[in-house]
Design an enzyme around this catalytic site. Structure first.
Site, PDB file in Angstrom:
ATOM      1  N   GLU A 109       0.840  -1.192   0.000  1.00  0.00           N
ATOM      2  CA  GLU A 109       0.000   0.000   0.000  1.00  0.00           C
ATOM      3  C   GLU A 109       0.877   1.246   0.000  1.00  0.00           C
ATOM      4  O   GLU A 109       1.662   1.476   0.927  1.00  0.00           O
ATOM      5  CB  GLU A 109      -0.936  -0.016   1.217  1.00  0.00           C
ATOM      6  CG  GLU A 109      -2.191  -0.816   0.973  1.00  0.00           C
ATOM      7  CD  GLU A 109      -2.925  -0.412  -0.308  1.00  0.00           C
ATOM      8  OE1 GLU A 109      -3.101   0.803  -0.553  1.00  0.00           O
ATOM      9  OE2 GLU A 109      -3.318  -1.301  -1.080  1.00  0.00           O
TER      10      GLU A 109
ATOM     11  N   ARG B 275      -3.599   5.780  -9.541  1.00  0.00           N
ATOM     12  CA  ARG B 275      -3.776   4.645  -8.619  1.00  0.00           C
ATOM     13  C   ARG B 275      -5.107   3.935  -8.867  1.00  0.00           C
ATOM     14  O   ARG B 275      -6.097   4.565  -9.205  1.00  0.00           O
ATOM     15  CB  ARG B 275      -3.728   5.136  -7.174  1.00  0.00           C
ATOM     16  CG  ARG B 275      -2.319   5.490  -6.722  1.00  0.00           C
ATOM     17  CD  ARG B 275      -2.298   5.837  -5.255  1.00  0.00           C
ATOM     18  NE  ARG B 275      -2.815   4.744  -4.451  1.00  0.00           N
ATOM     19  CZ  ARG B 275      -3.148   4.861  -3.170  1.00  0.00           C
ATOM     20  NH1 ARG B 275      -3.039   6.007  -2.556  1.00  0.00           N
ATOM     21  NH2 ARG B 275      -3.609   3.821  -2.510  1.00  0.00           N
TER      22      ARG B 275
ATOM     23  N   GLU C 205       6.545 -11.150  -9.384  1.00  0.00           N
ATOM     24  CA  GLU C 205       6.960 -11.989  -8.246  1.00  0.00           C
ATOM     25  C   GLU C 205       5.897 -13.018  -7.858  1.00  0.00           C
ATOM     26  O   GLU C 205       6.183 -13.946  -7.110  1.00  0.00           O
ATOM     27  CB  GLU C 205       7.326 -11.099  -7.046  1.00  0.00           C
ATOM     28  CG  GLU C 205       6.158 -10.438  -6.322  1.00  0.00           C
ATOM     29  CD  GLU C 205       5.616  -9.161  -7.000  1.00  0.00           C
ATOM     30  OE1 GLU C 205       5.995  -8.900  -8.157  1.00  0.00           O
ATOM     31  OE2 GLU C 205       4.811  -8.463  -6.364  1.00  0.00           O
TER      32      GLU C 205
ATOM     33  N   CYS D 218       3.951  -2.195  -8.911  1.00  0.00           N
ATOM     34  CA  CYS D 218       2.632  -1.747  -8.455  1.00  0.00           C
ATOM     35  C   CYS D 218       2.790  -0.609  -7.441  1.00  0.00           C
ATOM     36  O   CYS D 218       3.078   0.506  -7.834  1.00  0.00           O
ATOM     37  CB  CYS D 218       1.853  -2.941  -7.897  1.00  0.00           C
ATOM     38  SG  CYS D 218       0.111  -2.601  -7.676  1.00  0.00           S
TER      39      CYS D 218
ATOM     40  N   HIS E  51       2.637  -7.786 -11.109  1.00  0.00           N
ATOM     41  CA  HIS E  51       3.428  -8.472 -10.078  1.00  0.00           C
ATOM     42  C   HIS E  51       4.140  -9.721 -10.599  1.00  0.00           C
ATOM     43  O   HIS E  51       3.677 -10.841 -10.365  1.00  0.00           O
ATOM     44  CB  HIS E  51       2.510  -8.883  -8.923  1.00  0.00           C
ATOM     45  CG  HIS E  51       1.912  -7.747  -8.188  1.00  0.00           C
ATOM     46  ND1 HIS E  51       2.596  -7.031  -7.235  1.00  0.00           N
ATOM     47  CD2 HIS E  51       0.698  -7.172  -8.274  1.00  0.00           C
ATOM     48  CE1 HIS E  51       1.836  -6.074  -6.764  1.00  0.00           C
ATOM     49  NE2 HIS E  51       0.668  -6.125  -7.368  1.00  0.00           N
TER      50      HIS E  51
END
Lengths: 296, 204
Positions: free
Chosen positions: B50, B108, B175, B81, B173
């Site tokens: 966040e 965002r 990952e 992100c 993402h």
């Protein structure tokens, strides 16, 4: 090619919340305070658990006006609660676009036998658990995140500690269990063999594990993180304290730097003489007043 | 030569997933929570999480300025992100402080709230013909790129991967997937940066 609502994206949002604090809020103003203090998400509800406990009556999904007002007030994810088994409340929350649904024992259960089939939803679910078997039953039903239950609204960390230890200890035990015992162990804890085998191999739940139910000070947060929680839900602990802004910031700082006692000490010191919420001795609660025993 | 030591900013977010993916791609990974941690690493990843939380914690624990100084001195940085939002020059429609390390404007949650989170087969020409399994979670998009910034991928006409010199940004993402190509791409950026530093020091 584009696919929404997959297990990966449902579990993925919880992965993004790791190391963070999710705060219960009952107004858009509280939501803004939580975001400003560094909360990674807010739980929108009408009454915090300590008030539900004090006032009694049937606790249900919150008003949509309230939830929408909170969704408009912040940019961080907004979660909201449904009663255990109340899939129609969950359908409503999905339709208004909340980011996560908590099928929660803090509300009065709607079904005393069955939980929601969470695979049927695009919106991810978080569910509470007191032990590994309960956690795995919820994951089999489709939960994308687990929180140890603790005892909500008690201001007492003892149940949260008991539940996170029960889950972590059971996982550790499985990793050393002989393979031929896994079917019987799955049967004993009422969990699917496939999940038990997966955990025996990986040594971790396939979803993120937060803790809930009793965190009211920065040191409580540091304790739970050191015991293996991947993040913290704080319900009544912030807005029932004497200084919510400071408590919110201090609990965030202590969660981030849980393994650095000097920073946790700074977080404690930042509270000055402001009192934490008053707590309850859980041994003095009647069986019917316990929230954690709802749903199994 | 010893493998690069890549830091993953560990104030909040999916740190463990990035560390594991970096190790699978052949690097060494280390969590970065303090100034001392930052000084040891050759490069830094700001993971998913966040952005309001992490920007506050960067400031609160005195890491913002040292990260900016190291990136300006050539340390490779990759933001996924939230990390791309933190690294951006500005956030559209919001007064959100950022580190201003790459000349882009991000919006965002631009692809929507969680119900719109998606797995997308994304064309990334720089990584070859095979589409990349990109995972978008409440993802931002890139609304404006400065002249120095190379746009590496778009989804439905919106920028989702950019590079400018030693800074890489992705809306998605890598990952969370088993596909190591974006991590390998970032490691090749570190190779180039180290070669450059090596030359500079041997010349001196």
């Amino acid at each position: 090619m584009e696919e929404k609502g997959t297990l990966t994206v449902k579990r993925g949002l919880a992965q993004m919340l790791k190391g963070g604090v999710i705060m219960d809020v009952v107004t858009p103003e509280q939501a803004a305070i939580a975001q400003e203090a560094g909360a990674v998400a807010v739980m929108a509800l009408e009454r915090i658990p300590a008030e539900i406990r004090a006032q009694g009556g049937v606790a249900r999904m919150s008003s949509l006006e309230l939830i929408s007002g909170i969704m408009d007030a912040v940019t961080i994810p907004v979660m909201a609660k449904v009663r255990i088994g109340h899939f129609a409340e969950a359908q409503v929350l999905q339709s208004i676009g909340v980011d996560y649904i908590d099928e929660s024992e803090v509300l009065t259960p709607a079904d005393d036998l069955y939980h929601v089939d969470k695979h049927a939803f695009t919106t991810p679910f978080v569910c509470g658990a007191r032990d590994l078997g309960e956690a795995l039953r919820r994951i089999t039903e489709g939960a994308a995140m687990i929180r140890s239950k603790g005892e909500a609204g008690s201001g007492n960390i003892v149940e949260a500690v008991r539940h996170i230890r029960a889950i972590k200890d059971a996982i550790a035990t499985l990793t050393t269990a002989p393979k031929e015992e896994l079917v019987a162990r799955a049967r004993d804890i009422g969990a699917s063999y496939e999940l038990v085998r997966e955990i025996a191999e990986t040594g971790r739940l396939p979803v993120v594990l937060f803790c809930a139910g009793g965190v009211s000070t920065p040191a409580d947060a540091a304790l739970m993180m050191q015991l293996g929680a991947e993040g913290i839900f704080v319900g009544s602990g912030i807005f029932k304290s004497k200084d919510p802004k400071r408590f919110a910031r201090a609990i965030v700082d202590a969660t981030t730097h849980y393994n650095d006692p000097k920073i946790v000490a700074d977080a404690c010191r930042s509270l000055g003489t402001a009192d934490a919420m008053p707590g309850i001795d859980i041994r003095k609660l009647a069986e019917s007043e316990l929230l954690a025993t709802r749903g199994n | 030569m010893q493998a690069h030591l890549v830091g993953v900013l560990a104030l909040q977010g999916d740190v463990a997933e990035h560390a594991a993916a970096l190790e699978r791609a052949g690097a060494r990974a280390a969590a970065v929570k303090t100034l001392a941690d930052l000084e040891r690493v050759d490069a830094l990843v700001i993971p998913g999480g966040e952005s309001t939380t992490v920007v506050r914690l960067l400031d609160r624990f005195g890491l913002a300025e040292p990260i900016v100084a190291r990136v300006k001195a050539g340390m490779p940085l990759w933001g996924t992100c939230m990390g791309m939002i933190v690294a951006a020059r500005e956030v559209a429609g919001m007064e959100q402080p950022t580190l201003g390390l790459i000349d882009i404007t991000v919006r965002r949650n631009a692809f929507g709230r969680q119900n719109e989170s998606a797995e997308v087969a994304l064309a990334i020409p720089a990584l070859g013909e095979q589409p990349f399994p990109a995972i978008f979670i409440r993802a931002p998009w890139i609304e404006r790129v400065g002249p120095s910034v190379e746009l590496l991928a778009e989804r439905d006409g919106h920028g989702v991967m950019v590079r400018s010199g030693n800074v890489l940004g992705t809306s998605f993402h890598p990952e969370l997937t088993g596909d190591p190509r974006v991590h390998a791409y970032f490691l090749s950026m570190i190779d180039k940066a180290s070669a450059h530093v090596g030359k500079a020091s041997s010349a001196a």
